[in-house]
Scaffold this active site. Sequence first.
Site, PDB file in Angstrom:
ATOM      1  N   GLY A  84     -60.310  -3.759 -13.853  1.00 15.27           N
ATOM      2  CA  GLY A  84     -59.513  -4.892 -13.384  1.00 15.27           C
ATOM      3  C   GLY A  84     -60.480  -5.955 -12.885  1.00 15.27           C
ATOM      4  N   SER A  85     -60.646  -6.018 -11.560  1.00 17.94           N
ATOM      5  CA  SER A  85     -61.657  -6.942 -11.013  1.00 17.94           C
ATOM      6  C   SER A  85     -63.039  -6.598 -11.567  1.00 17.94           C
ATOM      7  CB  SER A  85     -61.694  -6.826  -9.484  1.00 17.94           C
ATOM      8  OG  SER A  85     -60.426  -7.121  -8.943  1.00 17.94           O
TER       9      SER A  85
ATOM     10  N   THR B 133     -50.580 -10.664 -20.862  1.00 18.16           N
ATOM     11  CA  THR B 133     -49.612 -11.759 -20.909  1.00 18.16           C
ATOM     12  C   THR B 133     -49.349 -12.127 -22.365  1.00 18.16           C
ATOM     13  OG1 THR B 133     -50.309 -12.629 -18.772  1.00 18.16           O
ATOM     14  CG2 THR B 133     -49.261 -14.194 -20.269  1.00 18.16           C
TER      15      THR B 133
ATOM     16  N   ARG C 128     -58.734 -20.357 -15.050  1.00 11.05           N
ATOM     17  CA  ARG C 128     -58.338 -20.505 -13.641  1.00 11.05           C
ATOM     18  C   ARG C 128     -57.769 -21.889 -13.365  1.00 11.05           C
ATOM     19  NH1 ARG C 128     -63.482 -16.765 -12.116  1.00 11.05           N
ATOM     20  NH2 ARG C 128     -62.314 -14.834 -12.417  1.00 11.05           N
TER      21      ARG C 128
ATOM     22  N   GLU D  19     -56.149 -13.406 -13.500  1.00 13.00           N
ATOM     23  CA  GLU D  19     -57.357 -14.205 -13.806  1.00 13.00           C
ATOM     24  C   GLU D  19     -58.297 -14.263 -12.592  1.00 13.00           C
ATOM     25  OE1 GLU D  19     -57.124 -17.478 -16.425  1.00 13.00           O
ATOM     26  OE2 GLU D  19     -55.385 -16.657 -17.464  1.00 13.00           O
TER      27      GLU D  19
ATOM     28  N   GLU E 268     -59.526 -12.571  -3.670  1.00 12.61           N
ATOM     29  CA  GLU E 268     -60.778 -12.012  -3.130  1.00 12.61           C
ATOM     30  C   GLU E 268     -61.934 -12.295  -4.097  1.00 12.61           C
ATOM     31  OE1 GLU E 268     -57.886 -10.421  -3.357  1.00 12.61           O
ATOM     32  OE2 GLU E 268     -57.340 -10.053  -1.272  1.00 12.61           O
TER      33      GLU E 268
HETATM   34  C1  FAD Z   1     -48.301 -10.317 -14.632  1.00 14.34           C
HETATM   35  C2  FAD Z   1     -49.740 -10.044 -14.949  1.00 14.34           C
HETATM   36  C3  FAD Z   1     -50.296 -10.619 -16.084  1.00 14.34           C
HETATM   37  C4  FAD Z   1     -51.629 -10.359 -16.418  1.00 14.34           C
HETATM   38  N1  FAD Z   1     -52.149 -10.892 -17.591  1.00 14.34           N
HETATM   39  C5  FAD Z   1     -53.383 -10.509 -17.996  1.00 14.34           C
HETATM   40  C6  FAD Z   1     -53.883 -10.904 -19.272  1.00 14.34           C
HETATM   41  O1  FAD Z   1     -53.237 -11.657 -20.015  1.00 14.34           O
HETATM   42  N2  FAD Z   1     -55.100 -10.435 -19.682  1.00 14.34           N
HETATM   43  C7  FAD Z   1     -55.850  -9.622 -18.901  1.00 14.34           C
HETATM   44  O2  FAD Z   1     -56.940  -9.230 -19.313  1.00 14.34           O
HETATM   45  N3  FAD Z   1     -55.413  -9.228 -17.657  1.00 14.34           N
HETATM   46  C8  FAD Z   1     -54.205  -9.648 -17.196  1.00 14.34           C
HETATM   47  N4  FAD Z   1     -53.725  -9.230 -15.975  1.00 14.34           N
HETATM   48  C9  FAD Z   1     -54.550  -8.363 -15.159  1.00 14.34           C
HETATM   49  C10 FAD Z   1     -55.127  -9.061 -13.933  1.00 14.34           C
HETATM   50  O3  FAD Z   1     -56.098 -10.009 -14.319  1.00 14.34           O
HETATM   51  C11 FAD Z   1     -55.657  -7.983 -12.985  1.00 14.34           C
HETATM   52  O4  FAD Z   1     -54.517  -7.332 -12.455  1.00 14.34           O
HETATM   53  C12 FAD Z   1     -56.518  -8.542 -11.866  1.00 14.34           C
HETATM   54  O5  FAD Z   1     -57.737  -9.023 -12.400  1.00 14.34           O
HETATM   55  C13 FAD Z   1     -56.829  -7.507 -10.773  1.00 14.34           C
HETATM   56  O6  FAD Z   1     -57.226  -6.286 -11.316  1.00 14.34           O
HETATM   57  P1  FAD Z   1     -56.508  -4.925 -10.807  1.00 14.34           P
HETATM   58  O7  FAD Z   1     -55.045  -5.138 -10.962  1.00 14.34           O
HETATM   59  O8  FAD Z   1     -57.108  -3.796 -11.539  1.00 14.34           O
HETATM   60  O9  FAD Z   1     -56.817  -4.849  -9.281  1.00 14.34           O
HETATM   61  P2  FAD Z   1     -58.201  -4.202  -8.557  1.00 14.34           P
HETATM   62  O10 FAD Z   1     -59.349  -4.746  -9.286  1.00 14.34           O
HETATM   63  O11 FAD Z   1     -57.966  -2.732  -8.564  1.00 14.34           O
HETATM   64  O12 FAD Z   1     -58.072  -4.777  -7.142  1.00 14.34           O
HETATM   65  C14 FAD Z   1     -57.293  -4.205  -6.101  1.00 14.34           C
HETATM   66  C15 FAD Z   1     -57.625  -4.937  -4.802  1.00 14.34           C
HETATM   67  O13 FAD Z   1     -59.031  -4.775  -4.482  1.00 14.34           O
HETATM   68  C16 FAD Z   1     -59.640  -6.037  -4.339  1.00 14.34           C
HETATM   69  N5  FAD Z   1     -61.020  -6.000  -4.846  1.00 14.34           N
HETATM   70  C17 FAD Z   1     -61.463  -5.425  -5.997  1.00 14.34           C
HETATM   71  N6  FAD Z   1     -62.781  -5.612  -6.151  1.00 14.34           N
HETATM   72  C18 FAD Z   1     -63.178  -6.362  -5.084  1.00 14.34           C
HETATM   73  C19 FAD Z   1     -64.440  -6.880  -4.655  1.00 14.34           C
HETATM   74  N7  FAD Z   1     -65.574  -6.708  -5.364  1.00 14.34           N
HETATM   75  N8  FAD Z   1     -64.497  -7.566  -3.483  1.00 14.34           N
HETATM   76  C20 FAD Z   1     -63.354  -7.764  -2.739  1.00 14.34           C
HETATM   77  N9  FAD Z   1     -62.149  -7.278  -3.090  1.00 14.34           N
HETATM   78  C21 FAD Z   1     -62.059  -6.596  -4.250  1.00 14.34           C
HETATM   79  C22 FAD Z   1     -58.788  -6.976  -5.189  1.00 14.34           C
HETATM   80  O14 FAD Z   1     -58.964  -8.339  -4.818  1.00 14.34           O
HETATM   81  C23 FAD Z   1     -57.402  -6.459  -4.915  1.00 14.34           C
HETATM   82  O15 FAD Z   1     -56.936  -6.965  -3.686  1.00 14.34           O
HETATM   83  C24 FAD Z   1     -52.414  -9.527 -15.596  1.00 14.34           C
HETATM   84  C25 FAD Z   1     -51.850  -8.973 -14.435  1.00 14.34           C
HETATM   85  C26 FAD Z   1     -50.531  -9.207 -14.114  1.00 14.34           C
HETATM   86  C27 FAD Z   1     -49.944  -8.586 -12.879  1.00 14.34           C
END
Ligand code: FAD
Length: 383
Positions: A131-132, A158, A243, A363, A367
């Site tokens: 994810g992140s 999306t 973004r 995107e 954080e």
């Molecule tokens: C409706 C929707 C549409 C989306 N569309 C797309 C798309 O078209 N293509 C695509 O590729 N993705 C897409 N996403 C995915 C989206 O980009 C990710 O959900 C987002 O990047 C966060 O990743 P995660 O959900 O795995 O959260 P995590 O990465 O697991 O994060 C969980 C929490 O930990 C925090 N965190 C994680 N790492 C750090 C760090 N190093 N420092 C501080 N805090 C941190 C985060 O900020 C968050 O609060 C979509 C998501 C949703 C909900």
Amino acid sequence: MQINPCMKHKLIRDSVRDFAETELAPIAADIDRNAVFPLDVIKKMGKLNYFGLQVPKEFGGVAMDSVSASIVIEEISRVCAAVGLCIAVHNGVAIYPFLQFANAEQKKRYLPKLAGGEFIGAFSLTEANAGSDSASVETTAIRKKDGYVLNGTKIFVTNGGVCDLALIFALTGFEPGRPQSSVFIVESNYAGFLRGELEDLCGMRANPVSSLFLEDCCVPEKNLLGKVGDGMKIGLSTLDTGRIGIAAQALGIAQGAFEAAVKYAKERQQFKKPIASLQTIQNYIADMATEITAARLLLYRACSLKDEKVPFGCEASMAKLYCSSVASKVTSLAVQIHGGYGYSKEYDVERYFRDAKVTEIYEGTSEIQRLVIARSILSQLIL
Ligand SMILES: Cc1cc2nc3c(=O)[nH]c(=O)nc-3n(C[C@H](O)[C@H](O)[C@H](O)COP(=O)(O)OP(=O)(O)OC[C@H]3O[C@@H](n4cnc5c(N)ncnc54)[C@H](O)[C@@H]3O)c2cc1C
């Protein structure tokens, strides 16, 4: 006749607002409730060039500047954020990599279809464990005779349920110490490209966000975008642009909720007078208006830097961070101003409130935006 930029932006805003009010406002609540993607309206948007906002005219687009493109996304999102998301992602993270990294043949083959709305695009980086931490992608692309075979599962895509083409990030090898990823243009009719169920989301319900499964999906070599190993480079620079689109979307949601709140405050009577006459409500309205204006200026500044072709990643992150935070705050205050009715589906602010939250997540979460901003500042300062 030469039109000055302010007049041009006003004309674009007026015409998109008119379209959104006519075509989207009557259906926005229903398509949200029933999670329906409005294909007929999307087709009309294709004819109006909303799918080729920044694509050069030679490829069928309208080559808008970034402020104009943001205004289009803002105005659509002001009425229907889920459709705003469709065009923000399509024009941003799906098309930008073509403009920046595709070769001449790939541009010729795909850009006219994307710009005309014949192909809806998707950008597929996120996975269950990536994810992140986008470098942790596990989908693989194995080199075969005529191309690559992709295997893996992508989540939260999306436009995933309707896309004709997705940019898929996949592992192509390991450099010393880190995995090496590459980007592939994958058409939805390729064997082994499968869609999952649509996500049952809190907001943006009319956008068909889904998983994608790649099961021995054969992708021709000519569909490698950029060079082998360019994944991280393409991903990071694409997200800078994306973004800006999400900031515009968040701003549109905030604007829509704000206007609804002002209208309601003037109409709703309590203690035998409109609640708009209460100083507390006026303070809310003043704060909402001020923060929306600040958000808009931050967004247009990032757009201007992008158009001047100077580094804009830090400003794009600031715009996304601030606009999404304003969207969450303003929509929450809009519900508050509506009192109990704001918590009911009878009023649009309930939808705006649900839609706003995710702008702080996708995107790059807020954080992660702070990380990007701080790194950019600290790398420039001599301590
Ligand atoms: C409706 C929707 C549409 C989306 N569309 C797309 C798309 O078209 N293509 C695509 O590729 N993705 C897409 N996403 C995915 C989206 O980009 C990710 O959900 C987002 O990047 C966060 O990743 P995660 O959900 O795995 O959260 P995590 O990465 O697991 O994060 C969980 C929490 O930990 C925090 N965190 C994680 N790492 C750090 C760090 N190093 N420092 C501080 N805090 C941190 C985060 O900020 C968050 O609060 C979509 C998501 C949703 C909900």
